[in-house]
Write an enzyme that holds these catalytic residues in place. Structure first.
Site, PDB file in Angstrom:
ATOM      1  CG  ASP A 167      -6.684-105.837 103.424  1.00 26.30           C
ATOM      2  OD1 ASP A 167      -5.744-106.554 103.813  1.00 26.30           O
ATOM      3  OD2 ASP A 167      -6.540-104.931 102.579  1.00 26.30           O
ATOM      4  CE  LYS A 235      -7.943-101.553 101.925  1.00 22.67           C
ATOM      5  NZ  LYS A 235      -8.219-102.964 101.531  1.00 22.67           N
ATOM      6  CE  LYS A 271      -4.668-102.138 100.405  1.00 25.06           C
ATOM      7  NZ  LYS A 271      -5.067-103.573 100.406  1.00 25.06           N
TER       8      LYS A 271
END
Length: 335
Positions: A167, A235, A271
């Site tokens: 991430d 995300k 996400k």
């Protein structure tokens, strides 16, 4: 799951952009995207947020939410013991109910990856197969304020230690200054740093930090930029900045993913992270995914919740359906 044939991603970007991914070409492309109707977007999100589901569907939804959670601890005070406790909860969310599914992944700082993998043991693996993945934040999370060399080393170390997913955070300052070529290059370079010794790649989630991007148009442009540069997921947030995930922002990102799929046939994950604390809110996101990109996106390699406290509320709601009564707060572990 990483995008296949990573070596062709730069060529795909050049083809779609009509030129090399420098500031000029990217500005022309990104600022040529249709503007976001903010009122319309928020009305669509509000409408999706009012959908109700039946009790039988709710039971399915609660289990699905658990299966899509990245159970997260990202604190300066994290210890190997805390990570082991997080993994224990990921594997057995409800010790009183063996039918309760596992979460998709645990998300930790890079130096905690070996501890997470050791604690998972044989349960470490692909969440699409019922196992639990390990995600690591990288690239000077959460600020992204570091040199490219540091960001690449941060990523490569986590991948070498066995992280399944990375991430990363984009350089929001560079993006807001219009330095799109720099942001593109950093994402593409981090993607290359996700390469394992066997030639496969860790999945790359690109954190936009939507709360710092100021406008829906910027969020849309950053979403397209992250996908063009090779991100497997887009995300919303680090969870360290407010606002974090919101339903309108997530809907907008899902619409980008839908349009990318229509244009290329390729599926990109989404996400939302930060601020999703209740089952009621999480169900709104499930409905929004199903209505925007289709129920096929409701699987771990295409949709995740980044959350720390959400799981406890889901477990309480799940137990209410199973027994007809809410348990006290001591029914779930304290994060």
């Amino acid at each position: 799951m990483s995008r296949t044939d990573v070596q062709t991603l730069p060529e795909r970007a050049v083809e779609l952009l009509g030129g090399e991914p420098d500031d000029t070409t990217l500005r022309r492309y990104l600022h040529g995207l249709p503007g976001v109707d903010a009122v319309g977007l928020e009305q669509r999100a509000a409408g999706l947020g009012t959908r109700s589901i039946k009790t039988t569907s709710k039971a399915w939804a609660l289990d699905k939410i658990i299966q899509l959670i990245d159970l997260t601890t990202l604190e300066g005070s994290d210890t190997p013991g805390k990570v082991r406790s997080l993994v224990a909860k990921a594997l057995t969310p409800d010790a009183a109910d063996p039918t309760c599914p596992r979460v998709a992944a645990v998300c930790v700082y890079g130096d905690m990856v070996p501890h997470a993998i050791a604690a998972l043991g044989a349960a470490h693996g692909d969440p699409d197969n019922g196992l639990v993945a390990v995600a690591a934040v990288a690239t000077a999370f959460p600020s992204g304020r570091a040199s490219l060399d540091v960001k690449l080393a941060d990523t490569a170390d986590a991948v070498a230690d066995g992280a399944d997913e990375i991430d990363m955070v984009i350089d929001r300052g560079a993006f807001l200054a219009g330095r799109y070529g720099l942001v593109f290059d950093q994402i593409a370079r981090v993607k290359q740093a996700c390469r394992r010794a066997d030639g496969s790649y860790a999945s790359l989630k690109v954190i936009l930090e939507t709360g710092e991007l100021n406008t829906y148009d910027n969020i849309k442009r950053a979403s397209w930029l992250a996908i063009l540069a090779g991100g497997d997921f887009i995300k919303t947030s680090t969870g360290k900045v407010q606002p974090a995930a919101t339903l309108p922002t997530t809907l907008l990102m899902l619409e980008v993913v839908r349009d990318w799929h229509r244009a290329t046939g390729e599926k990109i994950g989404v996400k939302p992270a930060g601020g999703i604390r209740t089952s009621k809110d999480a169900i709104k996101y499930l409905v929004t995914v199903a209505e925007t990109v289709g129920e096929e996106w409701l699987q771990p390699h295409l949709f995740r919740y980044g959350a720390s406290s959400l799981l406890n509320d889901v477990l309480l709601q799940r137990q209410k359906i199973r027994t007809g009564a809410y348990s006290g707060a001591d029914y779930v572990t304290i994060d």
